[in-house]
Design a protein around this motif. Structure first.
Motif, PDB file in Angstrom:
ATOM      1  N   TYR A  81       0.824  -1.218   0.000  1.00 42.65           N
ATOM      2  CA  TYR A  81       0.000   0.000   0.000  1.00 42.65           C
ATOM      3  C   TYR A  81       0.860   1.272   0.000  1.00 42.65           C
ATOM      4  N   GLN A  82       1.852   1.310   0.875  1.00 41.21           N
ATOM      5  CA  GLN A  82       2.679   2.524   1.004  1.00 41.21           C
ATOM      6  C   GLN A  82       3.473   2.802  -0.275  1.00 41.21           C
ATOM      7  N   GLN A  85       1.113   4.025  -2.857  1.00 43.53           N
ATOM      8  CA  GLN A  85       0.740   5.408  -2.540  1.00 43.53           C
ATOM      9  C   GLN A  85       1.846   6.377  -2.975  1.00 43.53           C
ATOM     10  N   LYS A  89       1.334   9.111  -5.909  1.00 42.49           N
ATOM     11  CA  LYS A  89       1.464  10.509  -5.506  1.00 42.49           C
ATOM     12  C   LYS A  89       2.499  11.232  -6.384  1.00 42.49           C
ATOM     13  N   GLU A 115      -8.706   2.826  -2.302  1.00 35.76           N
ATOM     14  CA  GLU A 115      -8.763   4.147  -1.648  1.00 35.76           C
ATOM     15  C   GLU A 115      -7.713   5.092  -2.229  1.00 35.76           C
ATOM     16  N   LEU A 116      -6.662   4.504  -2.786  1.00 33.11           N
ATOM     17  CA  LEU A 116      -5.592   5.328  -3.352  1.00 33.11           C
ATOM     18  C   LEU A 116      -6.050   6.105  -4.587  1.00 33.11           C
ATOM     19  N   VAL A 119      -5.804   9.587  -4.095  1.00 37.77           N
ATOM     20  CA  VAL A 119      -4.455  10.175  -4.200  1.00 37.77           C
ATOM     21  C   VAL A 119      -4.167  10.521  -5.655  1.00 37.77           C
TER      22      VAL A 119
END
Lengths: 290, 213
Positions: A81-82, A85, A89, A115-116, A119
């Motif tokens: 996930y990170q 993200q 981004k 959910e990203l 972003v």
């Protein structure tokens, strides 16, 4: 050589490729950017970026650097996930002619990745070779299980992004190496492709596979010296494209073709679909060693 | 009866022939241990050698392993009834969060063919399951596989879990999988590493020898 209607996501920037791993290990960003440039020039429509388990900051840096060197959109390739993200981004759609990046990939157990979208809007690759059973991820053994995973993931994506266009959605049925396919996974892949192709729910969506996976662990040459991998991968394309496959994560260096009927690789592929268990392996072996 | 036919059947992956020769040999009261040690294990060693020099590829390994398994299924009950012991006990699985099983299955087959008792825990195996299975018998080897760089970190967690359970000193650990290297194996404190299925058998034999000495 390109096949009309087939979009290639260039696979070279991947931690599992030994030469790329070496570049990543050495922190050779220029070398990675060069790989992106080469794939762009050779016809890749997207550039896949997979950094393995390295820090998310590296994904962000690579996305920025690669986008300075190519106008092709990127595929952010990570289950983390990170890292996803950070990559999303850092991605600048303006540098890619306004085109969204791909997020490769989301499984039934990782739907929080949707959910990203807030972003950075993206095109998800929805992996339908896995489904959730009693809270745990398991391999799909049948086309029906993959189809159920496809419906589940599409609905989950729409809950987060209600106005997402079907054109933004890509399904990956999860191709398996034909040289070890004792469990009829090729049947599952072809069958779910066929079913989705006829189902109005999936009209306008896309199908993709990591095509190089199909021939890993096989020799590069047949007994007569002719190639093994490109013909077998081309046989897959020949049969899968009429069933809606229109994208691959693959090599821009590979000579993919749609094969004529009677081609030995296509005959091998068709036979494998009629066989099961170890007979599939015997048939593949006959193709390269017979 | 020409027992070398059993060797040949396994090397060429002819499961039907392997079964036929094994049945005939057992009917003639050939010592089952002799079949295993003189013909079957050397046959799998030969398959491993051919794999290492690129004469054989994964399909040949799998086909040979199936032939070996066909014979072993006939022989194992006899060996058990005579109190014969396998070379060692190996608990194998793909670590938690990882569903890839091709490499793991291949290694399991080769280890079984190499004379080991193999307990396959499957894929997505949490650390506590490795610990639980290792706890059952002293001297067990825990063999872990991972294909993803994001899941290979679970190997270290399994080793820590073995330590916390107080059984690390009597359990050997071997690791493998596409992203794993000898350096990584050393870094997490594994006892053995192999980058291929046939090499995994040699590593397991070394670990067993170390445990026995």
């Amino acid at each position: 050589m390109s096949i009309p209607g087939l979009t290639i996501i260039g696979e070279s920037i991947n931690d599992s490729v030994p030469s790329t791993k070496q570049l990543l290990d050495c922190g050779d960003i220029a070398g990675i950017v060069q790989l992106a440039r080469q794939q762009d020039e050779a016809g890749a429509a997207y550039i896949d970026v997979n950094i393995g388990s390295r820090p998310p900051e590296l994904m962000a840096e690579l996305v920025g650097q690669i986008q300075r060197a190519t106008a092709k959109p990127l595929a952010i390739d990570t289950p983390d996930y990170q890292t996803a993200q950070a990559g999303l981004k850092a991605y600048d759609p303006a540098r890619a002619g306004g085109r969204k990046p791909i997020l490769n990939s989301v499984t039934s157990l990782r739907t929080e990745m949707f959910e990203l979208y807030r972003v950075q809007p993206f095109r998800p690759i929805l992996l339908i070779s896995e489904h959730v059973v009693e809270g745990r991820s398991q391999h799909c053994r049948t086309a029906a299980e993959s189809l159920a995973a496809a419906r589940y993931l599409l609905e989950a994506f729409r809950r987060v992004v209600p106005d997402a266009a079907n054109d933004d959605v890509i399904f990956d049925p999860g191709i398996v190496p034909i040289g070890s396919d004792c469990e009829n996974q090729l049947h599952r892949v072809m069958s779910v492709l066929e079913t989705m192709h006829q189902d109005p729910m999936f009209a306008g969506t896309h199908r993709s596979v990591g095509l190089s996976n199909f021939t890993v662990m096989l020799p590069s040459k047949r007994r007569d010296g002719s190639p093994v991998k490109a013909p077998l991968e081309s046989a897959f394309l020949t049969r899968a494209m009429p069933l809606g496959l229109d994208m691959i994560i693959g090599s821009v260096k590979r000579n993919y073709q749609l094969l004529p009927e009677g081609h030995p690789a296509l005959e091998c592929f068709d036979d494998c679909l009629k066989l099961s268990g170890f007979d599939v392996l015997m048939r593949v072996r006959q193709f390269y060693a017979g | 009866m020409d027992l070398s036919e059993l060797y040949q059947a396994i090397v060429t992956g002819n499961a039907k022939k392997a079964e036929e020769v094994t049945k005939a040999a057992l009917a003639e009261n050939v010592d089952p241990m002799e079949l295993v040690q003189k013909y079957m294990i050397p046959a799998m060693d030969e398959v491993g050698k051919r794999f290492e020099c690129n004469e054989y590829f994964v399909p040949e390994l799998l086909i040979a392993a199936r032939a070996m398994k066909t014979s072993l299924e006939l022989i194992t009950p006899l060996l058990v009834s005579r109190g014969a012991k396998p070379l060692g006990r190996i608990v194998i699985g793909t670590v938690q969060g990882d569903l890839h099983d091709i490499g793991k299955n291949l290694v399991a087959s080769m280890l079984e063919g190499g004379g080991f008792q193999v307990i396959d825990l499957g894929v997505d195996v949490p650390p506590e399951r490795f610990v639980e299975a290792a706890r059952e018998q002293e001297g067990t080897i825990v063999a872990m596989s991972a294909l993803l760089t994001t899941t290979m970190v679970m190997m270290e967690k399994v080793i820590k879990a073995l330590e916390e359970a107080g059984i690390r000193d009597r359990t050997k650990v071997m690791v493998g999988g596409a992203p794993i290297t000898q350096q990584y194996a050393d870094q997490i404190g594994a006892d053995g590493y192999s980058d291929n299925a046939s090499g995994a058998v040699a590593v397991a034999r070394k670990l067993v020898a170390v445990t026995a000495s």
